[in-house]
Write a protein that holds these residues in place. Structure first.
Motif, PDB file in Angstrom:
ATOM      1  N   PHE A  72       5.236  -9.764   9.331  1.00  0.00           N
ATOM      2  CA  PHE A  72       5.943  -9.171   8.199  1.00  0.00           C
ATOM      3  C   PHE A  72       5.444  -7.746   8.041  1.00  0.00           C
ATOM      4  CE2 PHE A  72       7.658  -8.290   4.144  1.00  0.00           C
ATOM      5  CZ  PHE A  72       8.500  -9.318   3.724  1.00  0.00           C
ATOM      6  N   PHE A  73       6.313  -6.805   8.352  1.00  0.00           N
ATOM      7  CA  PHE A  73       5.945  -5.390   8.261  1.00  0.00           C
ATOM      8  C   PHE A  73       7.126  -4.626   7.685  1.00  0.00           C
ATOM      9  CE2 PHE A  73       6.121  -1.096  10.122  1.00  0.00           C
ATOM     10  CZ  PHE A  73       4.920  -0.597   9.663  1.00  0.00           C
ATOM     11  N   SER A  74       6.848  -3.821   6.680  1.00  0.00           N
ATOM     12  CA  SER A  74       7.901  -2.975   6.135  1.00  0.00           C
ATOM     13  C   SER A  74       7.313  -1.615   5.820  1.00  0.00           C
ATOM     14  CB  SER A  74       8.488  -3.625   4.885  1.00  0.00           C
ATOM     15  OG  SER A  74       9.164  -2.668   4.112  1.00  0.00           O
ATOM     16  N   PHE A  75       8.096  -0.597   6.092  1.00  0.00           N
ATOM     17  CA  PHE A  75       7.613   0.782   5.995  1.00  0.00           C
ATOM     18  C   PHE A  75       8.758   1.611   5.439  1.00  0.00           C
ATOM     19  CE2 PHE A  75       7.206   4.963   8.042  1.00  0.00           C
ATOM     20  CZ  PHE A  75       5.910   5.285   7.714  1.00  0.00           C
ATOM     21  N   PHE A 125       4.691   7.145   1.449  1.00  0.00           N
ATOM     22  CA  PHE A 125       5.028   6.077   2.374  1.00  0.00           C
ATOM     23  C   PHE A 125       4.575   4.771   1.732  1.00  0.00           C
ATOM     24  CE2 PHE A 125       4.627   9.940   4.657  1.00  0.00           C
ATOM     25  CZ  PHE A 125       5.453   9.864   5.767  1.00  0.00           C
ATOM     26  N   THR A 126       5.477   3.817   1.610  1.00  0.00           N
ATOM     27  CA  THR A 126       5.117   2.496   1.110  1.00  0.00           C
ATOM     28  C   THR A 126       5.053   1.543   2.292  1.00  0.00           C
ATOM     29  OG1 THR A 126       6.089   2.821  -1.070  1.00  0.00           O
ATOM     30  CG2 THR A 126       5.852   0.541  -0.321  1.00  0.00           C
ATOM     31  N   ILE A 127       3.963   0.816   2.389  1.00  0.00           N
ATOM     32  CA  ILE A 127       3.729  -0.058   3.533  1.00  0.00           C
ATOM     33  C   ILE A 127       3.482  -1.465   3.012  1.00  0.00           C
ATOM     34  CG2 ILE A 127       2.204  -0.462   5.513  1.00  0.00           C
ATOM     35  CD1 ILE A 127       1.483   2.701   4.933  1.00  0.00           C
ATOM     36  N   ILE A 128       4.215  -2.428   3.531  1.00  0.00           N
ATOM     37  CA  ILE A 128       4.005  -3.836   3.188  1.00  0.00           C
ATOM     38  C   ILE A 128       3.567  -4.562   4.452  1.00  0.00           C
ATOM     39  CG2 ILE A 128       5.028  -5.915   2.190  1.00  0.00           C
ATOM     40  CD1 ILE A 128       7.134  -4.154   0.876  1.00  0.00           C
ATOM     41  N   ALA A 181       0.840  -1.205   0.000  1.00  0.00           N
ATOM     42  CA  ALA A 181       0.000   0.000   0.000  1.00  0.00           C
ATOM     43  C   ALA A 181       0.866   1.243   0.000  1.00  0.00           C
ATOM     44  CB  ALA A 181      -0.907  -0.006   1.229  1.00  0.00           C
ATOM     45  N   THR A 182       0.273   2.345  -0.402  1.00  0.00           N
ATOM     46  CA  THR A 182       0.972   3.627  -0.345  1.00  0.00           C
ATOM     47  C   THR A 182       0.045   4.693   0.217  1.00  0.00           C
ATOM     48  OG1 THR A 182       2.191   5.294  -1.615  1.00  0.00           O
ATOM     49  CG2 THR A 182       0.354   4.273  -2.717  1.00  0.00           C
ATOM     50  N   VAL A 183       0.653   5.632   0.930  1.00  0.00           N
ATOM     51  CA  VAL A 183      -0.084   6.782   1.455  1.00  0.00           C
ATOM     52  C   VAL A 183       0.746   8.016   1.152  1.00  0.00           C
ATOM     53  CG1 VAL A 183      -1.087   7.861   3.501  1.00  0.00           C
ATOM     54  CG2 VAL A 183      -0.913   5.380   3.387  1.00  0.00           C
TER      55      VAL A 183
END
Lengths: 340, 340
Positions: A41-44, A51-54, A13-15
């Motif tokens: 599993f979290f990546s920011f 902001f890219t959020i996985i 996702a992106t914000v």
């Protein structure tokens, strides 16, 4: 070599920076209070633009109910995670490039790449998995992780290579070379409580860390990346942000932690494009230059050790020459290469 | 004695626990990264039912744009802050009760009360200010703080007492006596970075601190309050939550920091009601029992030192007897006493 298809099922996702506020509460819990969350599993990653959020499925549930109405753009596919190992070790990004990234690019399969201090993950769309495993079967024994066990994947090799003729590399994007130095470091989870205040500012309130705009700063890239995957943390940040942290909390023991960055594209490089990672990773891998690669929603970021920076520029300048186009020109992604 | 009308112009808001998530990002910045914010008056109190937030205009600007659509209920009035001083000292809650709370209740003026470790604030509606200053002029020299200076307020005493006949005390609400012990403590702002992780959980992620429900816990009140006003922090929390903090970070040097709680009402006590604070504060003040008073959107909370608990119960049981009604019965607020 073994290729493991991990159990995580991810969303990307992106914000926009201006829309982040309603999401910070969820992200802080996932990133900094991980012992209270089931997410694995979290990546920011944030830049000056977005902001890219996985997130895995547990992390996704932690978002506010109306996430999309509040401005989050969630990529429609679920993504699966590939990890290559050689013996008991991580295979290394050079091996990953040669044996995963380049073959998938040649096959026209789009990927999302995420290096950490421990390993390099390649994310592929769930719907592409049959094509991916077929493409990679010649190089790897393929296993799927199911409830903690590695189960061998049987691949119908009779279909192998059928789509090879369709492969077409992405357009060559212009490269950008920000002038700042980055630190790439791992953190122990039990260190988080000691540096929560610093991480809050650096990760989620970048406006509290913004440098005063100067002629020099305009050539810098605002970039911070944090991943917390299976209790292992990797942090990438501008070395100038180190003074936001208490002394001796971040490991900075030698020049080998200092990295420079190459950015691919200055706008959305496109989820439908393939070969974006390969166009940087392949020439650098061919010269055995180690890289740390982070795809984001809008741009791809390659980190290279500062000690390899001159070689990197030489290698990439040859690529630029081959490209035969003006450096400053932004080229629209060629949508006809999309994987449908 | 002097009464100072401070410069803060406050808004009072509430959010249900289930709706808090999109607001956490703003609240964390105001509460825990205050050096990056221009806000000077911030208070945050949560119970099992709701979160009450008191913000000055700078703090209000820090909320997400669509706060009300996301579930925040913002009380329509702006509130001004009264602080009583005797010489250079805080006047004390007993004095505040006798000279501010009781006279305003008798005059039918609604208040919101907020004790801190340093002083006791009485909030009044901006539109009530002329009536408030007129009512309190007999007891105080009244000053208004303007750009850091105290300017005397001239009051038209000829009107004094005109509305006295209108005053009617709020209905007597049933009282509740949770069984847990609370700590009331001040914190130095430079301590925040050391305990940010603990404060995050205790203040903003109460679900990470919830005790397992037992027969005993059902008689406890989930309650945490944090105020950061002019760089001075007050924290009220259940002593059982102390184990969430690193050793020696929270001052717990003697039994005098242990308090018990009396709750007024079990539902919205009503912003239009007056005399709610007075019905607890007046009898306790008459016995010189020190109190720490926190109004919230739904319920009022009075903290009393554990050493005064038996006397408190005796004093309040007399009030209960006078009230002549069943303890367990919830009485609807009598809207006819509203101040319009």
């Amino acid at each position: 070599m073994e290729l493991h298809i991990l159990e995580h099922r991810l969303r990307v996702a992106t914000v926009k920076r201006s829309d982040l506020l309603p999401f910070i509460g969820s992200l802080i819990k996932l990133a900094l209070l991980h012992e209270t969350s089931k997410s694995k599993f979290f990546s920011f990653t944030h830049t000056s633009r977005d902001f890219t959020i996985i997130l895995d499925e547990e992390g996704f549930k932690a978002l506010p109910d109306q996430a999309e109405k509040m401005g989050m753009v969630i990529q429609s596919s679920a993504w699966l995670v590939l990890e290559a190992t050689a013996g008991n070790d991580d295979a290394g990004m050079t091996t990953v490039t040669r044996n995963i990234i380049v073959p998938l690019a040649d096959r026209g399969l789009s990927i999302f790449c995420l290096s950490t201090c421990q390993t390099d993950y390649v994310l592929v769309r769930e719907e592409d998995l049959p094509s991916v495993t077929q493409c990679l079967a010649p190089q790897f024994c393929v296993f799927r992780e199911i409830e903690g066990n590695s189960e061998p994947v049987t691949i119908d090799r009779s279909q192998n290579g059928v789509h090879e003729a369709e492969a077409k590399r992405a357009i060559m994007y212009p490269l950008h070379f920000p002038t700042n130095n980055f630190l790439v470091t791992s953190l122990q989870p039990d260190m988080i409580p000691k540096i929560t205040s610093s991480l809050l500012q650096v990760l989620f309130y970048p406006e509290t860390c913004d440098p005063i705009e100067t002629e020099t700063s305009s050539q810098k890239e605002q970039f911070v990346s944090y991943s917390l995957i299976d209790d292992r943390i990797s942090l990438v940040l501008d070395v100038d942000l180190l003074d936001r942290f208490p002394d001796n909390c971040i490991c900075v023991d030698s020049a080998k932690e200092r990295w420079r960055m190459v950015n691919t594209g200055v706008q959305n490089t496109g989820f439908e494009e393939c070969g974006i990672v390969a166009q940087i990773a392949e020439p650098l891998a061919s010269e055995n230059i180690p890289i740390f690669y982070l795809s984001t929603f809008l741009t791809d970021h390659t980190l290279v050790p500062e000690t390899e920076w001159n070689r990197t520029l030489t290698v990439l300048s040859h690529r630029e020459e081959c490209q035969d186009q003006d450096d400053g020109v932004i080229v629209e992604p060629n949508i006809s290469t999309s994987v449908s």
